[in-house]
Design a protein around this motif. Structure first.
Motif, PDB file in Angstrom:
ATOM      1  N   ASP A 157      -6.980  31.310  19.426  1.00 27.78           N
ATOM      2  CA  ASP A 157      -5.743  30.826  20.048  1.00 27.78           C
ATOM      3  C   ASP A 157      -5.880  29.378  20.523  1.00 27.78           C
ATOM      4  O   ASP A 157      -4.877  28.729  20.861  1.00 27.78           O
ATOM      5  CB  ASP A 157      -5.348  31.717  21.233  1.00 27.78           C
ATOM      6  N   GLN A 158      -7.113  28.857  20.517  1.00 24.46           N
ATOM      7  CA  GLN A 158      -7.343  27.469  20.925  1.00 24.46           C
ATOM      8  C   GLN A 158      -7.513  26.531  19.715  1.00 24.46           C
ATOM      9  O   GLN A 158      -7.880  25.372  19.888  1.00 24.46           O
ATOM     10  CB  GLN A 158      -8.581  27.379  21.813  1.00 24.46           C
ATOM     11  N   ALA A 159      -7.234  27.023  18.523  1.00 22.26           N
ATOM     12  CA  ALA A 159      -7.263  26.142  17.343  1.00 22.26           C
ATOM     13  C   ALA A 159      -6.160  25.097  17.480  1.00 22.26           C
ATOM     14  O   ALA A 159      -5.042  25.399  17.913  1.00 22.26           O
ATOM     15  CB  ALA A 159      -7.063  26.968  16.073  1.00 22.26           C
ATOM     16  N   THR A 160      -6.467  23.868  17.157  1.00 28.32           N
ATOM     17  CA  THR A 160      -5.500  22.771  17.312  1.00 28.32           C
ATOM     18  C   THR A 160      -5.460  21.927  16.044  1.00 28.32           C
ATOM     19  O   THR A 160      -6.338  22.009  15.185  1.00 28.32           O
ATOM     20  CB  THR A 160      -5.878  21.850  18.488  1.00 28.32           C
ATOM     21  N   GLU A 161      -4.430  21.111  15.953  1.00 27.04           N
ATOM     22  CA  GLU A 161      -4.358  20.150  14.867  1.00 27.04           C
ATOM     23  C   GLU A 161      -5.304  18.994  15.140  1.00 27.04           C
ATOM     24  O   GLU A 161      -5.475  18.567  16.283  1.00 27.04           O
ATOM     25  CB  GLU A 161      -2.923  19.610  14.712  1.00 27.04           C
ATOM     26  N   GLY A 162      -5.916  18.499  14.076  1.00 29.39           N
ATOM     27  CA  GLY A 162      -6.777  17.329  14.184  1.00 29.39           C
ATOM     28  C   GLY A 162      -6.070  16.094  13.658  1.00 29.39           C
ATOM     29  O   GLY A 162      -4.953  15.787  14.070  1.00 29.39           O
ATOM     30  N   LEU A 163      -6.687  15.413  12.708  1.00 27.44           N
ATOM     31  CA  LEU A 163      -6.173  14.154  12.185  1.00 27.44           C
ATOM     32  C   LEU A 163      -5.470  14.365  10.849  1.00 27.44           C
ATOM     33  O   LEU A 163      -5.824  15.259  10.081  1.00 27.44           O
ATOM     34  CB  LEU A 163      -7.318  13.152  12.014  1.00 27.44           C
ATOM     35  N   LEU A 174       0.849  -1.187   0.000  1.00 29.92           N
ATOM     36  CA  LEU A 174       0.000   0.000   0.000  1.00 29.92           C
ATOM     37  C   LEU A 174       0.889   1.243   0.000  1.00 29.92           C
ATOM     38  O   LEU A 174       1.731   1.422   0.875  1.00 29.92           O
ATOM     39  CB  LEU A 174      -0.904   0.001   1.227  1.00 29.92           C
ATOM     40  N   ALA A 175       0.688   2.100  -0.998  1.00 29.58           N
ATOM     41  CA  ALA A 175       1.417   3.368  -1.054  1.00 29.58           C
ATOM     42  C   ALA A 175       0.548   4.472  -0.450  1.00 29.58           C
ATOM     43  O   ALA A 175      -0.673   4.367  -0.414  1.00 29.58           O
ATOM     44  CB  ALA A 175       1.763   3.700  -2.498  1.00 29.58           C
ATOM     45  N   ARG A 176       1.188   5.535   0.012  1.00 27.31           N
ATOM     46  CA  ARG A 176       0.427   6.618   0.631  1.00 27.31           C
ATOM     47  C   ARG A 176       1.109   7.960   0.366  1.00 27.31           C
ATOM     48  O   ARG A 176       2.307   8.026   0.104  1.00 27.31           O
ATOM     49  CB  ARG A 176       0.301   6.388   2.139  1.00 27.31           C
ATOM     50  N   ARG A 177       0.310   9.003   0.471  1.00 29.40           N
ATOM     51  CA  ARG A 177       0.813  10.368   0.290  1.00 29.40           C
ATOM     52  C   ARG A 177       0.132  11.267   1.308  1.00 29.40           C
ATOM     53  O   ARG A 177      -1.102  11.334   1.368  1.00 29.40           O
ATOM     54  CB  ARG A 177       0.522  10.831  -1.141  1.00 29.40           C
ATOM     55  N   HIS A 178       0.913  11.933   2.150  1.00 29.09           N
ATOM     56  CA  HIS A 178       0.374  12.812   3.197  1.00 29.09           C
ATOM     57  C   HIS A 178      -0.030  14.142   2.579  1.00 29.09           C
ATOM     58  O   HIS A 178       0.759  14.791   1.900  1.00 29.09           O
ATOM     59  CB  HIS A 178       1.423  13.027   4.294  1.00 29.09           C
ATOM     60  N   LEU A 179      -1.288  14.541   2.815  1.00 30.02           N
ATOM     61  CA  LEU A 179      -1.810  15.770   2.229  1.00 30.02           C
ATOM     62  C   LEU A 179      -2.000  16.888   3.239  1.00 30.02           C
ATOM     63  O   LEU A 179      -2.499  17.958   2.884  1.00 30.02           O
ATOM     64  CB  LEU A 179      -3.149  15.486   1.538  1.00 30.02           C
ATOM     65  N   GLY A 180      -1.609  16.655   4.477  1.00 24.62           N
ATOM     66  CA  GLY A 180      -1.751  17.689   5.485  1.00 24.62           C
ATOM     67  C   GLY A 180      -2.503  17.192   6.703  1.00 24.62           C
ATOM     68  O   GLY A 180      -2.835  16.013   6.816  1.00 24.62           O
ATOM     69  N   THR A 181      -2.767  18.108   7.620  1.00 22.67           N
ATOM     70  CA  THR A 181      -3.445  17.783   8.875  1.00 22.67           C
ATOM     71  C   THR A 181      -4.584  18.765   9.108  1.00 22.67           C
ATOM     72  O   THR A 181      -4.444  19.968   8.824  1.00 22.67           O
ATOM     73  CB  THR A 181      -2.455  17.840  10.055  1.00 22.67           C
ATOM     74  N   GLU A 182      -5.704  18.254   9.589  1.00 21.74           N
ATOM     75  CA  GLU A 182      -6.856  19.108   9.864  1.00 21.74           C
ATOM     76  C   GLU A 182      -6.495  20.246  10.828  1.00 21.74           C
ATOM     77  O   GLU A 182      -5.632  20.092  11.690  1.00 21.74           O
ATOM     78  CB  GLU A 182      -7.967  18.307  10.536  1.00 21.74           C
ATOM     79  N   ARG A 183      -7.207  21.357  10.709  1.00 18.85           N
ATOM     80  CA  ARG A 183      -7.170  22.417  11.713  1.00 18.85           C
ATOM     81  C   ARG A 183      -8.546  22.483  12.345  1.00 18.85           C
ATOM     82  O   ARG A 183      -9.555  22.674  11.655  1.00 18.85           O
ATOM     83  CB  ARG A 183      -6.809  23.761  11.089  1.00 18.85           C
TER      84      ARG A 183
END
Length: 301
Positions: A265-271, A158-167
């Motif tokens: 200021d409480q915005a965080t990274e998701g998945l 299985l190949a994969r490509r990371h496209l970023g992280t949720e905000r």
């Protein structure tokens, strides 16, 4: 026996096993029901074993039939892959393309791109599934999938490509904030009505708060618990309370003013977001064209 005749028997058997009916198998293979029945009968005679238990309503595989089906379906898939690799020497995307998408992200972000892709490549027939449950890309014959979430280990092949992280941000409708007041800190935020996401296991997804370089998870009493991110958006727009949502899901509502971000200021990274595909499929034009489009258009921050 000629190899083509042997393969025809296998195709008829696999189609009948997957569809549970000689009639449905005949429709898939563009043959008569009688031809399918006779082909399976000849196969059973050659193998000297019974592959199906026949009832008036449906075919059911015997134990021997189940074992034979597992092998035959893999053989046909490998043959299709081999033919696709040969076809890849051409440059025109063609054929059926199986795509699996998470429900909310798939509908809001990927579907418009798939429609554009289908218009650009009329010889390709996309077959798209939407589900938030785990789907085995390799076992289920998926060509391209979008995955949101943390994966501890990726399987071989299985190949994969990371496209970023949720905000993730906290948001509410202007009418709700006018009625209840705009929170100035976490303490006042936690006093508001909370619209939470309900997981399939019966739990709720906790809110995430920025604590310096770390993230703190906090459970909170709920006003509404919804098993759909899209339903959360509708509830928050309707003034039922506050939700913590990914910006990709509510970009249109934020731009239009239907929803307002609170406590930035409480915005965080998701998945994390990934494109995944079988390595055996990546040189096929129809797959390569879709990967290029989604990689270019789906990057998130």
């Amino acid at each position: 026996m000629l190899p083509s005749e042997r393969l025809k028997g296998i195709e008829a058997f696999v189609a009948a096993a997957e569809l549970g009916s000689f009639t449905a198998a005949a429709e898939r293979l563009n043959l008569t029901t009688s031809a399918i029945s006779k082909s399976v009968a000849r196969l059973e005679s050659r193998l000297d074993c019974k592959l199906f238990e026949r009832t008036t309503r449906r075919l059911a595989l015997t134990d021997e039939g189940s074992a034979f089906y597992a092998t035959c379906s893999n053989v046909l898939k490998e043959l299709a892959d081999a033919e696709a690799v040969l076809a890849a020497h051409g440059s025109v995307p063609i054929g059926r393309l199986r795509v699996d998408l998470p429900v909310a992200f798939g509908r809001s972000r990927v579907m418009p791109l798939l429609l554009r892709y289908a218009e650009q490549h009329p010889a390709v027939t996309p077959r798209v599934s939407f589900t938030d449950r785990f789907v085995d890309v390799l076992e289920d014959g998926i060509d391209v999938a979008v995955r949101i979430g943390i994966v501890q280990s990726w399987p071989d092949g299985l190949a994969r490509r990371h496209l970023g992280t949720e905000r993730l941000i906290f948001c509410a409708s202007p009418s709700y904030l006018k009625r209840r007041g705009v929170p100035r800190d976490i303490h006042s935020l936690m006093k508001l009505d909370r619209v939470l996401y309900g997981r399939a296991d019966g739990g709720t997804s906790p809110w995430r708060f920025a604590e310096g370089a770390n993230v703190e998870l906090r459970d909170a009493p709920e006003r509404l618990v919804l098993g759909s991110a899209e339903a959360q958006v509708e509830a928050v727009k309707s003034g039922f309370g506050v939700a913590q949502l990914a910006t990709w899901l509510i970009r249109r509502e934020l731009d239009s003013g239907e929803l307002v971000e609170m406590l930035p200021d409480q915005a965080t990274e998701g998945l994390p977001l990934h494109l995944v595909w079988p390595t055996s499929r990546q040189l096929i034009p129809k797959v390569d064209a879709l990967l290029s489009l989604l990689t270019r258009e789906l990057r998130i921050d």
